[in-house]
Motif scaffolding. Structure first.
Motif, short mmCIF file in Angstrom:
data_model
loop_
_atom_site.label_atom_id
_atom_site.label_comp_id
_atom_site.label_asym_id
_atom_site.label_seq_id
_atom_site.Cartn_x
_atom_site.Cartn_y
_atom_site.Cartn_z
N GLY A 7 0.81 -1.21 0.00
CA GLY A 7 0.00 0.00 0.00
C GLY A 7 0.85 1.26 0.00
O GLY A 7 0.54 2.24 -0.69
N THR A 8 1.95 1.22 0.76
CA THR A 8 2.82 2.40 0.88
C THR A 8 3.59 2.65 -0.41
O THR A 8 3.62 3.78 -0.91
N LEU A 9 4.22 1.63 -0.96
CA LEU A 9 5.03 1.81 -2.17
C LEU A 9 4.20 2.19 -3.39
O LEU A 9 4.67 2.92 -4.27
N THR A 10 2.98 1.68 -3.46
CA THR A 10 2.12 2.03 -4.59
C THR A 10 1.30 3.29 -4.30
O THR A 10 0.53 3.74 -5.16
N ALA A 11 1.50 3.87 -3.09
CA ALA A 11 0.74 5.06 -2.67
C ALA A 11 -0.75 4.82 -2.88
O ALA A 11 -1.47 5.67 -3.38
N PHE A 12 -1.19 3.62 -2.49
CA PHE A 12 -2.59 3.23 -2.60
C PHE A 12 -3.13 3.45 -4.02
O PHE A 12 -4.21 4.00 -4.22
N GLY A 13 -2.34 2.97 -4.99
CA GLY A 13 -2.78 2.97 -6.38
C GLY A 13 -2.29 4.13 -7.23
O GLY A 13 -2.48 4.13 -8.44
N ARG A 14 -1.62 5.10 -6.61
CA ARG A 14 -1.18 6.27 -7.38
C ARG A 14 0.17 6.05 -8.07
O ARG A 14 0.57 6.81 -8.93
N ILE A 15 0.90 5.02 -7.66
CA ILE A 15 2.15 4.64 -8.32
C ILE A 15 1.94 3.27 -8.96
O ILE A 15 1.48 2.34 -8.28
N ASP A 16 2.29 3.13 -10.23
CA ASP A 16 1.92 1.92 -10.97
C ASP A 16 2.90 0.76 -10.83
O ASP A 16 3.15 0.03 -11.79
N MET A 17 3.41 0.55 -9.62
CA MET A 17 4.29 -0.60 -9.40
C MET A 17 3.51 -1.91 -9.38
O MET A 17 4.07 -2.98 -9.62
N GLY A 18 2.22 -1.83 -9.04
CA GLY A 18 1.40 -3.03 -8.94
C GLY A 18 1.38 -3.55 -7.51
O GLY A 18 2.42 -3.95 -6.98
N TRP A 19 0.20 -3.54 -6.88
CA TRP A 19 0.08 -3.98 -5.48
C TRP A 19 0.62 -5.40 -5.33
O TRP A 19 1.41 -5.69 -4.43
N TYR A 20 0.18 -6.30 -6.20
CA TYR A 20 0.58 -7.70 -6.08
C TYR A 20 2.08 -7.88 -6.32
O TYR A 20 2.73 -8.70 -5.67
N SER A 21 2.63 -7.11 -7.24
CA SER A 21 4.07 -7.20 -7.52
C SER A 21 4.88 -6.84 -6.28
O SER A 21 5.87 -7.50 -5.95
N VAL A 22 4.45 -5.78 -5.59
CA VAL A 22 5.16 -5.36 -4.38
C VAL A 22 4.95 -6.38 -3.26
O VAL A 22 5.86 -6.65 -2.47
N PHE A 23 3.75 -6.95 -3.19
CA PHE A 23 3.48 -7.99 -2.18
C PHE A 23 4.45 -9.16 -2.37
O PHE A 23 5.04 -9.65 -1.39
#
Length: 466
Positions: free
Chosen positions: A37-53
């Protein structure tokens, strides 16, 4: 197992070590939902929630097991709080500029800082840097990062909103001076369901911590999620969403997503310096503190040797985590929870690492957790880090002023590097003046002079606003 981990020699058993490892995992498992959630800024950064997980679970699992197997040290590692928030803030703040600092550049900066760490550790310069910085500034850095994390939690929860009551219209993507009567921070709407849920999360985690429940943050997040279900604030679609599969899909991993062309971006120098500098203090304190609690420092010579080796694993974890697609992976202070349960050897770390790898099969559950619950956890983490303020002598102005500037400028300029920079320069100047006046002798390590000059050059050559 007995001989490999030297269990008898360390006065422990297999059962004790496994229970300690499980305790450590429960204490830090919150990172599995908070970091994406933090790295993707809750969807504002397109790293992908699952990818960071995936990167979070893999980095924590692999390098925690490495710490246990190669160093026989009861310390767990995972992407660190504070630097993940800094990572996201740097990317977001430049997103709409002519020269955006992308998340790929961010991972590149983390990877470079990891290589620098390996070099600093091997050459023992890392130890010189640690002894050069006054303890007061180290504690102020910790407190400042805690406040920085707390502000992110307050913003994400909606408890705090940002606004400027300026007389003139302010163009987008520009900076403006704020007068004393203009309010920037506001209390969010208490009628908002997400804000209400965040307050419930704060109280729930707080109550569990007062009752000394092990894994209070994790259980608080889970409890808040259950309450969120009753309030209709939880999206159950994650349980059947292909984007968060039950079986790990490693094809979605941001593996080696580096941007070497962007290495000349002006922001990368500041990012590398910040990642390196903050990790420098954070790791040392965690490793030494955990070693002391585990009795490893009872033999100072052997203890220092093992801590030195642990630093090398930690440095490799920084670079390795970046390769997997996450911000700085570092030793976790929550490891103390396992040590308190009797963990004394690397078997504790191996157990924790295995738990993180098993968590790869729980992505839908982690994705189910609402942002308000993780935001509440961020605020509580800020509380824990702020405890270091007790170690600062505010009666001595040579110490108090640099320390205060460090911990205040970090959150209020929304930049960790700014706080560290002001702290270093002001300490060197004030300590030098005090020494000339002969009032009291303050130690100014030669490395502090070097750092102060580098900081001044950084602002002169690169600029400051932003």
């Amino acid at each position: 197992m007995e001989r490999f981990f030297k269990l008898k020699e360390n006065g422990t058993t297999v059962r004790t070590e496994i229970m300690a490892g499980l305790t450590t995992f429960m204490a830090m498992a919150y990172i599995l939902s908070v970091n994406p959630g933090t790295l993707t800024a809750f969807g504002r950064i397109d790293m992908g929630w699952y990818s960071v997980f995936l990167a979070t679970a893999l980095a924590a699992g692999i390098f925690t097991i490495a710490m246990g197997l190669f160093i026989n040290f009861p310390v767990a590692l995972a992407p660190g709080m504070g630097l993940n928030a800094y990572f996201a803030s740097v990317v977001l703040s430049s997103a709409t500029t002519d020269h955006p600092f992308t998340w790929q550049m961010g991972l590149t900066a983390v990877f470079i800082s990891g290589l620098i760490f390996i070099l600093l550790t091997i050459t023992r310069i890392r130890q010189i840097l640690l002894s050069a910085i006054p303890d007061s500034l180290k504690h102020a850095i910790t407190v400042g990062i805690g406040l920085f994390i707390a502000i992110i939690g307050l913003k994400n929860s909606g408890l705090m909103t940002i606004g400027v009551e300026a007389g003139n219209a302010i163009p987008a993507n520009t900076f403006t001076d704020v007068l004393y009567f203009e309010t920037v921070f506001h209390l969010g709407s208490l009628e908002n369901t997400n804000v209400q849920l965040a307050i419930i999360g704060l109280l729930l985690i707080g109550i569990l911590m007062v009752l000394r429940v092990k894994g209070a943050i994790l259980f608080g997040i889970l409890g808040t999620t259950v309450i969120g279900m009753l309030m209709g604030a939880v999206d159950f679609s994650t349980l059947s969403n292909p984007a968060t599969p039950w079986v790990p899909d490693f094809t979605q991993l941001n593996l080696l997503e580096f941007d070497w062309k962007g290495i000349m971006h002006t922001g990368i120098i500041s990012a590398v310096a910040t990642f390196t500098f903050v990790e420098l203090f954070d790791t040392f304190g965690t490793l030494v503190g955990t070693a002391e609690r585990a009795g490893i420092m009872d033999n100072p010579e052997e203890g220092k040797r093992r801590v030195g080796k642990a630093m090398l694993v930690d440095a490799a974890a920084v670079a390795g985590g970046a390769m997997l697609g996450t911000s700085t992976t570092t030793a976790y202070v929550e490891s103390a929870a396992g040590v308190a349960e009797g963990g004394r050897t690397g078997l504790t770390a191996v157990t924790t690492g295995v738990c993180f790898l098993l968590a790869l099969f729980l992505a839908p559950v982690a994705a189910l957790i609402p942002g308000s619950a993780t935001a509440a956890a961020l605020i509580i983490v800020g509380v824990l880090m702020a405890q270091s303020v007790r170690q600062i002598d505010f009666n001595d102005m040579v110490i108090a002023i640099p320390s205060f500037l460090t911990l205040a400028i970090m959150p209020f300029t929304y930049n960790i590097a700014n706080g560290i920079s002001f702290g270093i320069v002001t300490y060197v100047i004030l300590a030098f003046v005090a020494n000339l006046a002969g009032k009291k002798k303050y130690d100014i390590h030669w490395m502090m002079w070097v750092l102060a000059v580098l900081v001044v050059l950084r602002y002169l050559l690169i600029g400051s606003q932003g």
